[in-house]
Motif scaffolding. Structure first.
Motif: not given
Length: 326
Positions: A191-208, A220-228
């Motif tokens: 679902i995260v990849r469907e909504h955020l096609g350009k997110a890298d693997d680290a950001e997807v994992a952090a959002l999950v 809701g956390f998308a675009g906040l560089d949660l991986a960092a």
């Protein structure tokens, strides 16, 4: 309407109930916020009304064709036999983005004129409440309870709840419970990849991880560089940040006015990070992690409720993460 990913068993259970001879008049869709309960409820409501308007004309499932009258009327907000109760924008908020704290008794009472008449387009009407947790107590809850106890003919209630244990027992007892569970990691990542096609693997994992089974929460956390943020927390938890350098840098960065969304995310993420760390601990290390989690959760609540200084709050919260170091 496309059904949300996951919770196939709940979807199938409601489909079976729809195809039966009798359908209970009140349903409680219960589960964590952001896992698709409301999306499914709207699809189910549309199908209930479409089936009632022209029985036997649609194939099994929840799909309603684009050209169908029921779909068009609900989409236009003009279906006479469908009502949806939810928190409305505050009258003082000109942007319409800030919502009222609750669903007041006036909104519940506004249903009464409709209940005094028969459904218009079929023998059935549907009332969806998103969420029943937001209905003002005791007045609005008691007003709704009267309709649940003596349901108007042909009326189906669908109540969405993120915390069913907090509802009035009398409301719960009038409803048939349908449980929705958090999604698995593979569904979450999809679902995260469907909504955020350009997110890298680290950001997807952090959002999950941050979503904890809730796609709505994760997005809701998308675009906040949660991986960092997670990387900084992991570094502090690893070595304890004895020089305080990481904590000071993080506190200054998140205290900036432009960083308010990331600060809000940090208030959610830091306690969750501590809780995740506790899973692999035993003995004294587990006790330390649990104590830090309790303190972090209380600090997060106070920071929001009391508008605590952001820089000081981040520094203190990161200090609790530092207690996880060996």
């Amino acid at each position: 309407m496309t059904l949300p990913v996951g919770n196939d068993a709940a979807h199938a259970a409601f489909a079976a109930a729809m195809s039966g001879d009798t359908l209970h008049h009140a349903w409680l869709f219960a589960g964590p916020e952001g896992i698709g309960k409301a999306t499914f409820a709207r699809a189910a409501a549309m199908r209930l009304l479409a089936d009632a308007a022209a029985p036997g004309t649609l194939p099994p499932g929840f799909d309603v064709p684009e050209h169908h009258q029921t779909r068009r009327l609900i989409g236009a907000g003009s279906h006479p036999d469908y009502r949806e109760l939810k928190r409305l924008p505050k009258e003082s908020d000109k942007t319409g983005q800030e919502l009222a704290r609750s669903i007041p008794i006036a909104q519940v009472r506004a249903l009464l004129p409709m209940f005094a008449m028969k459904p218009s387009l079929s023998p059935r009407r549907v009332v969806l409440i998103d969420a029943i947790d937001d209905v003002e107590r005791p007045g609005a809850s008691n007003a709704l309870l009267k309709s649940l106890e003596e349901p108007p003919a042909g009326t189906i209630f669908i109540l969405i709840s993120h915390a069913p244990g907090r509802l009035l027992p009398t409301i719960r007892s009038r409803c048939r419970l349908l449980r929705f569970d958090p999604l698995g990691e593979s569904d979450m990542a999809r679902i995260v990849r469907e909504h955020l096609g350009k997110a890298d693997d680290a950001e997807v994992a952090a959002l999950v991880r941050a979503g904890a089974g809730s796609p709505g929460r994760a997005l809701g956390f998308a675009g906040l560089d949660l991986a960092a943020l997670d990387a900084v927390l992991a570094a502090i938890a690893q070595d304890g940040d004895r020089s305080n350098a990481r904590r000071v840098k993080l506190a200054k960065a998140l205290a900036l006015k432009a960083a308010q969304p990331r600060y809000e995310a940090f208030l959610d993420r830091a306690p969750a990070f501590i809780a995740e760390s506790a899973r692999d601990r035993h003995g004294e290390r587990l006790r330390v992690a649990l104590d830090s989690y309790d303190t972090a959760r209380a600090l997060s609540a106070s920071a929001r409720g009391l508008s605590l200084d952001a820089q000081g709050t981040v520094y203190e919260m990161a200090g609790l993460v530092a207690t996880l170091a060996k």
